[in-house]
Design an enzyme around this catalytic site. Structure first.
Site, PDB file in Angstrom:
ATOM      1  N   SER A 151       0.837  -1.194   0.000  1.00  0.00           N
ATOM      2  CA  SER A 151       0.000   0.000   0.000  1.00  0.00           C
ATOM      3  C   SER A 151       0.875   1.248   0.000  1.00  0.00           C
ATOM      4  CB  SER A 151      -0.956  -0.040   1.192  1.00  0.00           C
ATOM      5  OG  SER A 151      -1.891   1.014   1.131  1.00  0.00           O
ATOM      6  N   ASP A 154      -1.262   1.718  -3.894  1.00  0.00           N
ATOM      7  CA  ASP A 154      -1.981   0.612  -4.544  1.00  0.00           C
ATOM      8  C   ASP A 154      -3.344   1.029  -5.065  1.00  0.00           C
ATOM      9  OD1 ASP A 154      -3.065   0.827  -1.959  1.00  0.00           O
ATOM     10  OD2 ASP A 154      -3.494  -1.300  -1.811  1.00  0.00           O
ATOM     11  N   ASP A 179      -6.186   2.306  -3.830  1.00  0.00           N
ATOM     12  CA  ASP A 179      -7.508   2.152  -3.214  1.00  0.00           C
ATOM     13  C   ASP A 179      -7.928   3.378  -2.401  1.00  0.00           C
ATOM     14  OD1 ASP A 179      -5.840   1.776  -1.018  1.00  0.00           O
ATOM     15  OD2 ASP A 179      -6.433  -0.303  -0.662  1.00  0.00           O
ATOM     16  N   GLU A 237     -13.900   6.817   5.163  1.00  0.00           N
ATOM     17  CA  GLU A 237     -12.836   6.724   6.170  1.00  0.00           C
ATOM     18  C   GLU A 237     -11.891   7.907   5.990  1.00  0.00           C
ATOM     19  OE1 GLU A 237      -9.814   3.300   7.956  1.00  0.00           O
ATOM     20  OE2 GLU A 237     -10.539   3.151   5.902  1.00  0.00           O
TER      21      GLU A 237
END
Length: 499
Positions: free
Chosen positions: A122, A261, A263, A344
């Site tokens: 990530s 990554d 996302d 989030e």
């Protein structure tokens, strides 16, 4: 028999090349992260694959799995070690090659495969590796599955089978890009900076944004696993400041920053000001709830209090639940409640139909923001931001704390504030209005100012966030109060950034 993994082996030794090494702390709450070479070796990754294959069978799922890898110098090697373990456990492996994490999640639906194992570190610094795993799309593993996987791997409790096989899907990214861009083009011509920090998203994000109708200004989109400019993390101010400079230089409508990554998505408005992802979430929730009244949303405990108090959301009948931080927790809760979306603060956004399939995808987030602006043709991103009630918010701040110590420190901090509430003690000069302890501790004072302390789920760090609806000074007061409590614990080290 496969050897039992060791927690530590000396690199450049016979043992390192002939035995598996897996440090136990690499099994996190909802995914796995290790420093490659010092905490896990290739045989250790092979053991992880064997354990994952066994767990999939134990969970009653078909042993069929999608895998891919991010753009780091060692990720392909790690993926093939993982694949060898999965095959040894009897899995049929669908390899989609170099990809972003959400592309692997999409492949579960596109290829009708139940399970996923994405090799990615990530946004972590170079040297880190990890695997994001799931066995029930669109969900990823939580603590129960990770605890069981840890037991299987560390005890070498493998049940090798025959029948494992491998299938490589050539040019799979084209299918993912076609799926994202199969929508009406924007009516409004938006000029957007697309920043990728030389991470994996650079291979895909510019063409997707261009295909939906944006004029794209690429920034650090060339793939370079040394990350020469800054770490691809849209929560880091260095990346946000680089986007700011590009937005102002090109007079862009907004800037997007994608993590390593792909996302997560960070946002900078047309004035060059970064908008923290939780505030972007409020803006999107306003837009979405205007179309779908009485919508349900889920947000993490790091997020702004505006989700509960915003008058526009209240007028639309929107309902919001604060939940545990972490992409796996948030994804699961959004799915359980069939919420319209989950937001989030780190930038993981989870859209159910009609926008998405429930998993986190930074490109879907960017598309949703562009479509929000398309529905407000006379408003800039700064206009939409300035229409929100004013609060003063910190970025996510992370003091170092060893994996072995961080949960004990957080437990002590929770106990401190619970005792303060019981005794009527003040925090930052005010009584405590409420405590939320679903994930660490979120302390809210009488005037609505709040501070959060929790343990990072994927790094040896704590997480600290503060916000005030009153003033910048009150935000600083809350940080001083939280930091004073952390300062009583010798295990807590230096911050990565502070206000």
């Amino acid at each position: 028999m496969f050897p039992t993994p060791k927690p530590l082996l000396r690199p450049n030794s016979y043992e390192f090349e002939s035995e598996p090494m897996v440090k136990p702390t690499g099994f996190r709450e909802y995914d796995a992260r290790w420093l490659f070479g010092s905490e896990i070796n290739l045989m250790g990754v092979q053991a992880l694959g064997m354990g994952l294959g066994c767990l999939i069978a134990e969970l009653g799922q078909p042993q069929e799995i999608v895998t891919g890898h991010d753009f780091r110098s060692y990720s392909a090697s790690i993926k093939y070690a993982l694949i060898s373990g999965l095959q040894a456990a009897g899995c049929k492996v669908h390899d989609i090659g170099l990809c972003m994490t959400p592309m692997a999640y999409f492949a579960q639906f596109e290829l009708d495969v139940p399970c996923v194992a994405m090799v990615t570190a990530s946004h972590n610094d170079n040297g880190w590796t990890g695997v994001k795993m799931g066995a029930n799309r669109p969900l990823t593993f939580g603590p129960d599955e990770m605890t069981r996987l840890k037991e299987i791997v560390l005890n070498a409790d493998f049940n090798n089978k025959v029948g494992g096989c491998y299938h490589f899907h050539e040019n799979f990214p084209a299918r993912y890009i076609a799926d994202l861009t199969r929508r009406a083009k924007l009516k409004r011509k938006l000029k957007v900076v697309v920043a990728c920090g030389n991470g994996t998203a650079g291979a895909f994000a510019p063409q997707v944004m261009q295909a939906i109708g944006c004029e794209v200004i690429p920034l650090d989109t060339e793939l370079d696993y040394t990350f020469p400019k800054y770490n691809p993390n849209p929560e880091d101010m260095e990346m946000l400041h680089a986007i700011r400079d590009a937005v102002l230089e090109h007079d862009a409508d907004l800037g997007f920053g994608f993590d390593g990554d792909g996302d997560r998505c960070g946002v900078v408005d047309n004035t060059g000001e970064e908008i923290f992802a939780d505030k972007v979430g409020v803006m999107l929730a306003r837009d979405m709830s205007a179309i779908t009244p009485n919508a349900q949303f889920v947000v993490d405990v790091k997020s702004t209090g505006l989700f509960a108090t915003d008058p526009v959301l209240q007028a639309h009948g929107a309902r919001t639940e604060y939940w545990k931080t972490g992409h796996s927790y948030m994804k699961r809760r959004t799915h359980e409640l069939q919420a319209l979306a989950g937001f989030e603060k780190s930038g993981h956004f989870f859209f159910n139909a009609p926008l998405g399939r429930g998993y986190d995808d930074g490109l879907i987030s960017a598309i949703a923001i562009c479509e929000m602006l398309d529905r407000a043709p006379d408003k800039s991103m700064a206009d939409l931001k300035n229409a929100l009630p004013k609060t003063w918010s910190s970025p996510t701040m992370s003091p170092h704390c060893a994996d072995e110590a961080k949960y004990g420190v957080v437990a002590a901090v929770i106990a401190h504030f619970e005792a303060a509430q019981t005794n009527g003690d003040k925090v930052a000069g005010q009584p405590i209005r409420d405590l939320v302890t679903v994930n660490g501790v979120r302390v809210t004072c009488e005037d609505g100012s709040w501070g959060l302390v929790r343990a990072s789920s994927n790094k040896p760090e704590l997480v600290v966030v503060v916000e005030s609806p009153v003033s910048e000074q009150r935000m600083h007061d809350m940080f001083a109060a939280i930091n004073a409590v952390l300062g009583t614990h010798a295990e807590v080290g230096a911050y990565n950034q502070t206000i």
